[in-house]
Design a protein around this motif. Structure first.
Motif, short mmCIF file in Angstrom:
data_model
loop_
_atom_site.label_atom_id
_atom_site.label_comp_id
_atom_site.label_asym_id
_atom_site.label_seq_id
_atom_site.Cartn_x
_atom_site.Cartn_y
_atom_site.Cartn_z
N ARG A 17 0.82 -1.22 0.00
CA ARG A 17 0.00 0.00 0.00
C ARG A 17 0.85 1.26 0.00
NH1 ARG A 17 -3.51 0.71 5.14
NH2 ARG A 17 -1.56 1.61 5.83
N ALA A 18 2.02 1.21 0.62
CA ALA A 18 2.89 2.39 0.70
C ALA A 18 3.53 2.73 -0.64
CB ALA A 18 3.97 2.17 1.75
N GLN A 19 3.53 1.80 -1.57
CA GLN A 19 4.19 2.01 -2.86
C GLN A 19 3.25 2.52 -3.94
OE1 GLN A 19 5.73 -1.84 -3.70
NE2 GLN A 19 7.29 -1.72 -2.12
N ARG A 20 2.04 2.91 -3.59
CA ARG A 20 1.07 3.35 -4.60
C ARG A 20 0.06 4.31 -3.97
NH1 ARG A 20 0.66 -1.10 -7.02
NH2 ARG A 20 2.37 -1.89 -5.83
N PRO A 21 -0.66 5.07 -4.79
CA PRO A 21 -1.68 5.99 -4.27
C PRO A 21 -2.94 5.21 -3.88
CG PRO A 21 -1.55 6.20 -6.64
CD PRO A 21 -0.46 5.25 -6.23
N PHE A 22 -2.86 4.48 -2.81
CA PHE A 22 -3.90 3.52 -2.43
C PHE A 22 -5.25 4.20 -2.20
CE2 PHE A 22 -6.19 1.15 0.84
CZ PHE A 22 -6.36 -0.05 0.19
N TRP A 23 -5.27 5.21 -1.35
CA TRP A 23 -6.55 5.83 -0.99
C TRP A 23 -7.17 6.55 -2.19
CZ3 TRP A 23 -8.72 3.73 2.82
CH2 TRP A 23 -7.97 3.24 3.88
N GLY A 24 -6.36 7.13 -3.05
CA GLY A 24 -6.91 7.78 -4.24
C GLY A 24 -7.58 6.78 -5.17
N GLY A 25 -6.91 5.68 -5.46
CA GLY A 25 -7.49 4.66 -6.32
C GLY A 25 -8.73 4.02 -5.71
N LEU A 26 -8.67 3.79 -4.40
CA LEU A 26 -9.81 3.17 -3.73
C LEU A 26 -11.02 4.09 -3.75
CD1 LEU A 26 -10.71 0.68 -2.08
CD2 LEU A 26 -10.09 1.97 -0.04
N LEU A 62 -15.98 3.02 -16.24
CA LEU A 62 -14.65 3.57 -16.51
C LEU A 62 -14.03 4.17 -15.24
CD1 LEU A 62 -15.20 5.23 -20.00
CD2 LEU A 62 -13.92 3.16 -19.45
N MET A 63 -14.85 4.73 -14.35
CA MET A 63 -14.32 5.22 -13.07
C MET A 63 -13.72 4.08 -12.25
SD MET A 63 -17.16 7.95 -11.76
CE MET A 63 -16.50 8.05 -10.11
N VAL A 64 -14.45 2.99 -12.17
CA VAL A 64 -13.94 1.82 -11.42
C VAL A 64 -12.66 1.31 -12.08
CG1 VAL A 64 -14.44 -0.57 -10.79
CG2 VAL A 64 -16.20 1.17 -10.54
N ILE A 70 -5.10 2.73 -11.19
CA ILE A 70 -4.26 3.53 -10.29
C ILE A 70 -3.65 2.63 -9.21
CG2 ILE A 70 -4.37 5.27 -8.45
CD1 ILE A 70 -6.27 6.85 -10.27
N LEU A 71 -4.44 1.68 -8.71
CA LEU A 71 -3.93 0.78 -7.67
C LEU A 71 -2.87 -0.18 -8.21
CD1 LEU A 71 -7.14 -0.19 -5.71
CD2 LEU A 71 -5.26 1.23 -4.94
N PHE A 72 -3.08 -0.71 -9.39
CA PHE A 72 -2.20 -1.78 -9.88
C PHE A 72 -1.17 -1.32 -10.89
CE2 PHE A 72 -6.01 -4.02 -8.38
CZ PHE A 72 -5.40 -4.77 -7.38
N ASN A 73 -1.23 -0.08 -11.33
CA ASN A 73 -0.22 0.47 -12.23
C ASN A 73 0.07 1.92 -11.81
OD1 ASN A 73 1.51 0.94 -14.32
ND2 ASN A 73 -0.04 0.94 -15.92
N PRO A 74 0.72 2.11 -10.65
CA PRO A 74 0.88 3.47 -10.13
C PRO A 74 1.82 4.35 -10.93
CG PRO A 74 2.02 1.90 -8.73
CD PRO A 74 1.27 1.11 -9.75
N THR A 75 2.59 3.80 -11.85
CA THR A 75 3.49 4.65 -12.63
C THR A 75 2.71 5.56 -13.59
OG1 THR A 75 3.76 2.89 -14.26
CG2 THR A 75 5.42 3.04 -12.53
N GLN A 76 1.51 5.16 -13.98
CA GLN A 76 0.68 5.95 -14.88
C GLN A 76 -0.42 6.70 -14.14
OE1 GLN A 76 1.36 6.27 -18.13
NE2 GLN A 76 3.14 5.00 -17.78
N ARG A 77 -0.20 6.98 -12.86
CA ARG A 77 -1.24 7.57 -12.03
C ARG A 77 -1.70 8.94 -12.51
NH1 ARG A 77 3.33 9.15 -10.13
NH2 ARG A 77 3.54 11.16 -9.12
N LEU A 78 -0.81 9.73 -13.12
CA LEU A 78 -1.20 11.08 -13.56
C LEU A 78 -2.24 10.99 -14.67
CD1 LEU A 78 2.25 12.87 -13.54
CD2 LEU A 78 0.44 12.98 -11.84
N GLY A 110 -10.80 11.12 -4.83
CA GLY A 110 -9.85 10.05 -5.12
C GLY A 110 -8.91 10.42 -6.26
N SER A 111 -9.44 11.05 -7.31
CA SER A 111 -8.59 11.46 -8.42
C SER A 111 -7.57 12.50 -7.99
CB SER A 111 -9.44 12.02 -9.56
OG SER A 111 -10.24 11.02 -10.11
N CYS A 112 -8.00 13.43 -7.17
CA CYS A 112 -7.06 14.46 -6.69
C CYS A 112 -5.99 13.86 -5.78
CB CYS A 112 -7.83 15.56 -5.97
SG CYS A 112 -8.84 16.55 -7.07
N LEU A 113 -6.38 12.91 -4.93
CA LEU A 113 -5.39 12.25 -4.08
C LEU A 113 -4.37 11.48 -4.92
CD1 LEU A 113 -7.53 10.85 -1.14
CD2 LEU A 113 -5.78 12.62 -1.01
N ALA A 114 -4.84 10.80 -5.94
CA ALA A 114 -3.93 10.04 -6.80
C ALA A 114 -3.01 10.97 -7.58
CB ALA A 114 -4.72 9.16 -7.76
#
Length: 162
Positions: A17-26, A62-64, A70-78, A110-114
């Motif tokens: 969880r620490a390696q990704r924007p968990f709360w934003g994606g969730l 599409l939101m889901v 975001i959770l499983f591919n955090p490198t493309q989070r932007l 969630g999008s803003c957090l990510a």
């Protein structure tokens, strides 16, 4: 495998969880789920209405999807977070005012957090730890007190000259 101590499932999850924007994606995925659950039109009505009815189901899906990506591919989070906020704002028109505002707020938050998540941040320290560290530095910075025998300083025990 090398002999190393096994992590407990909880600590392994915390490290993941620490390696990704968990709360934003969730939150983004939960917002899409909420909007999907508040849809009341049957598939027969959606097909009869046409593209507008289909968009009411397509945008929350599409939101889901963006939340999961975001959770499983955090490198493309932007990219996913910008796409997620635009899709979320589109649900305002297509899906019962964005799931009666709840799904809309969850998705935008969630999008803003990510979007604002930074990958290589140092872990936050508590206020108590910061205060202890500042007090320790202040204590080290104070000059040492002159102590010892009062006669060496030219003073007697009462503080006056000898």
């Amino acid at each position: 495998m090398p002999n190393r101590p096994r992590q407990s499932p909880r600590s392994a999850f915390r490290a993941w969880r620490a390696q990704r924007p968990f709360w934003g994606g969730l939150l983004l995925a939960l917002g899409g789920t909420w909007i999907l659950l508040t849809e009341k039109a049957s598939l027969k009505v959606v097909v009869h209405i046409g593209m507008q009815g289909l968009a009411g189901y397509l945008l929350p899906v599409l939101m889901v999807l963006c939340g999961l990506l975001i959770l499983f591919n955090p490198t493309q989070r932007l990219f996913y977070s910008i796409t997620g906020v635009l899709i979320t704002l589109g649900t305002w028109v297509t899906s019962n005012l964005g799931g009666f505002f709840i799904g809309l707020l969850l998705g935008v938050t969630g999008s803003c957090l990510a979007f604002g998540w930074l990958p290589d941040q140092e872990p936050r320290r508590s206020r108590r730890d910061r205060r202890r560290e500042a007090a320790a530095q202040e204590h080290r910075a104070q000059p040492p007190r002159q102590g010892g025998d009062a006669s060496l300083n030219g003073l007697n025990g009462a503080g006056g000259p000898a």
